[in-house]
Write a protein that holds these residues in place. Structure first.
Motif, mmCIF file in Angstrom:
data_model
loop_
_atom_site.group_PDB
_atom_site.id
_atom_site.type_symbol
_atom_site.label_atom_id
_atom_site.label_comp_id
_atom_site.label_asym_id
_atom_site.label_seq_id
_atom_site.Cartn_x
_atom_site.Cartn_y
_atom_site.Cartn_z
ATOM 1 N N GLU A 1 0.843 -1.358 0.053
ATOM 2 C CA GLU A 1 -0.111 -0.178 0.018
ATOM 3 C C GLU A 1 1.061 1.051 0.128
ATOM 4 N N ASN A 2 1.596 1.703 0.940
ATOM 5 C CA ASN A 2 2.445 2.857 0.764
ATOM 6 C C ASN A 2 3.351 2.974 -0.241
ATOM 7 N N TRP A 3 3.774 1.341 -1.378
ATOM 8 C CA TRP A 3 4.469 2.186 -2.354
ATOM 9 C C TRP A 3 3.720 2.391 -3.240
ATOM 10 N N ASN A 4 2.953 1.885 -3.121
ATOM 11 C CA ASN A 4 1.674 2.144 -4.712
ATOM 12 C C ASN A 4 1.617 4.226 -4.221
ATOM 13 N N GLU A 5 1.440 4.544 -2.648
ATOM 14 C CA GLU A 5 1.788 5.808 -2.293
ATOM 15 C C GLU A 5 2.152 6.534 -3.099
ATOM 16 N N VAL A 6 3.771 6.226 -2.700
ATOM 17 C CA VAL A 6 5.693 6.290 -3.211
ATOM 18 C C VAL A 6 5.279 6.921 -4.866
ATOM 19 N N LEU A 7 4.641 5.348 -5.123
ATOM 20 C CA LEU A 7 4.672 5.433 -6.962
ATOM 21 C C LEU A 7 4.203 6.732 -7.124
ATOM 22 N N ALA A 8 2.300 6.965 -6.451
ATOM 23 C CA ALA A 8 1.666 7.826 -7.063
ATOM 24 C C ALA A 8 2.244 8.731 -7.048
ATOM 25 N N ALA A 9 2.959 9.637 -5.971
ATOM 26 C CA ALA A 9 3.499 10.661 -5.409
ATOM 27 C C ALA A 9 4.321 10.599 -6.521
ATOM 28 N N TRP A 10 5.505 10.242 -6.769
ATOM 29 C CA TRP A 10 6.548 10.366 -7.691
ATOM 30 C C TRP A 10 6.328 11.033 -8.628
ATOM 31 N N ASN A 11 4.727 9.918 -9.134
ATOM 32 C CA ASN A 11 4.718 10.471 -10.799
ATOM 33 C C ASN A 11 4.555 11.726 -10.467
ATOM 34 N N LYS A 12 3.751 12.096 -9.162
ATOM 35 C CA LYS A 12 3.238 14.406 -9.279
ATOM 36 C C LYS A 12 4.549 14.904 -9.023
ATOM 37 N N VAL A 13 5.657 14.203 -8.864
ATOM 38 C CA VAL A 13 6.839 15.331 -9.001
ATOM 39 C C VAL A 13 7.244 15.203 -10.140
ATOM 40 N N VAL A 14 7.569 14.308 -11.023
ATOM 41 C CA VAL A 14 8.023 13.863 -11.473
ATOM 42 C C VAL A 14 7.624 14.358 -13.251
ATOM 43 N N ASN A 15 6.420 14.257 -12.820
ATOM 44 C CA ASN A 15 5.289 15.118 -13.935
ATOM 45 C C ASN A 15 4.912 16.737 -13.434
ATOM 46 N N TRP A 16 6.594 17.420 -12.846
ATOM 47 C CA TRP A 16 5.724 18.944 -12.436
ATOM 48 C C TRP A 16 4.893 19.037 -13.767
ATOM 49 N N GLY B 1 16.628 7.833 -6.576
ATOM 50 C CA GLY B 1 18.276 6.613 -6.477
ATOM 51 C C GLY B 1 17.422 6.087 -5.289
ATOM 52 N N ALA B 2 16.845 6.196 -4.282
ATOM 53 C CA ALA B 2 16.072 5.957 -3.227
ATOM 54 C C ALA B 2 14.986 4.787 -3.249
ATOM 55 N N ILE B 3 14.303 5.347 -4.876
ATOM 56 C CA ILE B 3 13.388 4.517 -5.183
ATOM 57 C C ILE B 3 14.157 3.120 -5.889
ATOM 58 N N ASP B 4 14.812 3.000 -6.786
ATOM 59 C CA ASP B 4 16.023 2.330 -7.126
ATOM 60 C C ASP B 4 16.336 1.099 -6.071
ATOM 61 N N GLU B 5 16.977 1.815 -5.237
ATOM 62 C CA GLU B 5 17.648 1.154 -4.431
ATOM 63 C C GLU B 5 16.444 0.282 -3.628
ATOM 64 N N TYR B 6 14.602 0.787 -2.965
ATOM 65 C CA TYR B 6 14.157 0.157 -2.956
ATOM 66 C C TYR B 6 13.856 -1.393 -3.195
ATOM 67 N N GLU B 7 13.522 -0.546 -4.820
ATOM 68 C CA GLU B 7 13.226 -1.434 -5.795
ATOM 69 C C GLU B 7 13.937 -3.139 -6.193
ATOM 70 N N ALA B 8 15.207 -2.269 -5.985
ATOM 71 C CA ALA B 8 16.943 -3.855 -6.020
ATOM 72 C C ALA B 8 16.309 -4.387 -4.558
ATOM 73 N N PHE B 9 16.392 -4.050 -3.959
ATOM 74 C CA PHE B 9 15.665 -5.444 -2.263
ATOM 75 C C PHE B 9 15.009 -5.990 -2.474
ATOM 76 N N ASP B 10 13.367 -5.457 -2.884
ATOM 77 C CA ASP B 10 12.605 -5.649 -2.969
ATOM 78 C C ASP B 10 12.696 -7.052 -3.995
ATOM 79 N N THR B 11 13.539 -7.070 -5.343
ATOM 80 C CA THR B 11 13.273 -7.703 -6.387
ATOM 81 C C THR B 11 14.410 -9.190 -5.627
#
Length: 160
Positions: free
Chosen positions: A11-26, A135-145
């Motif tokens: 659930e929180n990861w979905n929030e992270v990605l939604a928030a990142w989407n809003k920021v990166v597509n500013w 970079g933090a998003i990538d690090e979390y994804e690497a750990f999870d993978t």
């Protein structure tokens, strides 16, 4: 109805990605600098909260998660930023050697929209905040993978 579903450890990861989407597509959302800054702060908090959600996903790996965070390049910077946001400054020992700087820049796109750039000093280098967040998003994804592959390998061994 519950505001958080304790059975959904993503659930929180979905929030992270939604928030990142809003920021990166500013530029698509045509945020003012103030509005973008308002979007960055919760993203930083969500990213740091993800550590607890990862522990919830892999409860037997709590020590490994803590070690991973402490050895990460970007997650530990996010931890310090999130704690500074939460407490109005960093009141505890920092996890990283990162420092906010007075450096700033402004990026302007072809359609004339622009945004401020925030810089953090990390390991002696000045890094733009968006690069730290990505970079933090990538690090979390690497750990999870890695954890999912380990779990998959374990299930293959027990199913054969």
């Amino acid at each position: 109805m519950k505001i958080t579903d304790p059975t959904n450890t993503r659930e929180n990861w979905n929030e992270v990605l939604a928030a990142w989407n809003k920021v990166v597509n500013w530029s698509h959302y045509e945020y003012s600098d103030y509005q973008l800054k308002q979007k960055l702060k919760p993203l930083i908090i969500y990213l740091w909260n993800e550590k607890d959600w990862v522990i919830k996903r892999y409860p037997s790996k709590k020590k490994e998660v803590e070690e991973y965070v402490n050895n990460s390049k970007y997650i530990k910077v996010v931890a310090d930023l999130a704690n500074a946001l939460k407490h109005g400054g960093l009141d505890r020992k920092s996890r990283s050697d990162a420092e906010q700087t007075d450096y700033y820049g402004k990026v302007t796109l072809n359609n004339k929209t622009s945004r401020f750039m925030y810089y953090i000093k990390v390991d002696g280098n000045v890094v733009e905040l968006f690069n730290i967040l990505r970079g933090a998003i990538d690090e979390y994804e690497a750990f999870d993978t890695k954890q999912m592959l380990i779990e998959h390998d374990k299930s293959r061994v027990t199913n054969t």
